[in-house]
Design an enzyme around this catalytic site. Structure first.
Site, PDB file in Angstrom:
ATOM      1  N   ARG A   1      -8.405  -1.192  16.837  1.00 26.49           N
ATOM      2  CA  ARG A   1      -8.733  -0.801  15.486  1.00 26.49           C
ATOM      3  C   ARG A   1      -9.677  -1.911  15.005  1.00 26.49           C
ATOM      4  NH1 ARG A   1      -4.487   0.354  10.614  1.00 26.49           N
ATOM      5  NH2 ARG A   1      -4.987  -1.825  10.184  1.00 26.49           N
TER       6      ARG A   1
ATOM      7  N   LYS B   1       0.809  -1.238   0.000  1.00 30.09           N
ATOM      8  CA  LYS B   1       0.000   0.000   0.000  1.00 30.09           C
ATOM      9  C   LYS B   1       0.835   1.277   0.000  1.00 30.09           C
ATOM     10  CE  LYS B   1      -0.636  -0.112   5.014  1.00 30.09           C
ATOM     11  NZ  LYS B   1      -1.447  -0.725   6.078  1.00 30.09           N
TER      12      LYS B   1
END
Ligand SMILES: *Cc1c(COP(=O)(O)O)cnc(C)c1O
Length: 371
Positions: free
Chosen positions: A131, A36
């Protein structure tokens, strides 16, 4: 060479990736190379594959689609929970996705049936960083429900720490994942499920003799690119920390007072700018700023001090040196600076050319949102 320019040295990336792949393999752990931070640039992705990563992982389906279009057939994992609005694209291009919501897996199942395909699902477990993740007590029932869905293959469990709250991977939370994984493996009667223990922040734990248990995969991005572990950003022994550099051009070079004069109010980015009075200094401006990168994340060359940054100016104290207008200054970006530079359309991306594939700048400049 145009500036500003983000240069990725593929030879150093190859060295970092193959070194980590073999150190992980020695612990029975496969490496998913995370793409990414470089937007899935195919020449970097191919470098990771040549270095022996078992699969590629990316948080954006657009990056996975870009790698697929460039002809990469390796296993690809979407490492962020799929958006319902992108489900068909996820099934079309990714082999596996990380999931935490039953409704999303049900939509993946429907899309996979339509496409006459099978889609792999790895369920993420919450272990304290708060998260993404299913609460540990809900994992078993979710696995059972997911296993009943047609065209979905349950692949295993994963967790992700140190990304939101800075919770470090340690023997306690890794043992919790191992214990959950052995219960789940029994309940699905499989002797090998993927147990993906985390990201670059797991390396310190692993290399300092952490108890691996059933963990057999890590998803690694930052450590390959920057050669540092992700908890204290210390260099990892034997890796290059300068595989990526950000070069910008000098547009002003003058001797100026170090202390501003006049009434001091807010500046564009700080409430109360302060400057120590060091007398006159060699002040240099390079043509890059907050719009294109994270100035706090740039490490300047020795002898040069980063003073301040605005949208498109970076102000340096060059010490005893005076830099000529038109000359270049190269910085080492940290992860934050790297992410922002990579997505700036004003920054040229360059790669060294040892890779067989021609440099495909246009692939990076035209992001495939409408693919
Ligand atoms: C970004 C990310 C990774 C890779 O993290 P690094 O710190 O770059 O190694 C792994 N897993 C998930 C879920 C991520 O979002």
């Amino acid at each position: 060479m145009s500036t500003p320019r983000l240069h990725i040295d593929l030879d150093k990336i190859f060295h970092n990736a193959s070194t980590l792949v073999s150190r992980l393999r020695a612990n029975g752990i496969s490496t998913t190379g995370v793409t990414k931070a470089f937007l899935g640039a195919p020449q970097v992705a191919r470098t990771l594959l040549r270095a022996g990563v078992a699969s590629l992982g990316d948080s954006h389906i657009e990056n996975i689609e870009l790698m697929r279009r460039s002809g990469i057939t390796a296993e690809m994992i979407l490492i962020r929970s799929p958006m319902l609005s992108q489900i068909d694209r996820v099934v079309a291009s990714a082999d596996i996705s990380l999931n935490t919501e039953f409704d999303v897996v049900a939509a993946l199942s429907a899309a996979a049936q339509n496409a006459n395909k099978s889609h792999g699902v790895l369920l993420m477990v919450e272990l304290g960083d708060l998260r993404e993740g299913i609460m540990p007590e809900d994992v078993e029932s979710t696995v059972q429900a997911v296993c009943r869905l047609p065209n979905i293959k349950f692949m295993g469990l994963g967790t992700n720490l140190a990304c939101r709250s800075g919770v470090s991977p340690d023997n306690r939370n890794m043992a919790e994942l191992t214990a959950l994984a052995s219960r789940i493996a029994q309940s699905v009667s499989s002797n090998r499920i993927i147990v993906s223990g985390g990201n670059s922040s797991n390396l310190e734990w692993l290399f300092s003799g952490g108890e691996v248990g059933h963990i057999n995969n890590l998803r690694i991005g930052e450590a390959i690119l920057l050669g540092r572990e992700a908890l204290n950003r210390e260099p990892i022994e034997g890796l290059f920390t300068d595989a990526i550099s950000l070069t910008a051009e000098v547009i002003e070079s003058k001797t100026k007072p170090s202390k501003p004069w006049g009434e001091i109010a807010q500046s564009a980015f700080t409430n109360h700018p302060t400057s120590a009075d060091l007398g006159n200094i060699n002040q240099t401006i390079v043509a890059i700023g907050r719009q294109d990168t994270d100035p706090e994340g740039l490490r300047p060359p020795a002898g040069i001090q980063l003073l301040d940054a605005s949208s498109d100016h970076l102000v340096l104290n060059t010490g005893v040196k005076k830099l000529a207008v038109g000359s270049n200054v190269s910085f080492q970006p940290n992860y934050s600076a790297l992410l922002r530079s990579m997505t700036s359309p004003h920054i040229t991306k360059s790669f060294n050319k040892h890779d067989a594939t021609p440099i495909a700048r246009t692939e990076l400049e035209v992001l495939p949102n409408a693919a």
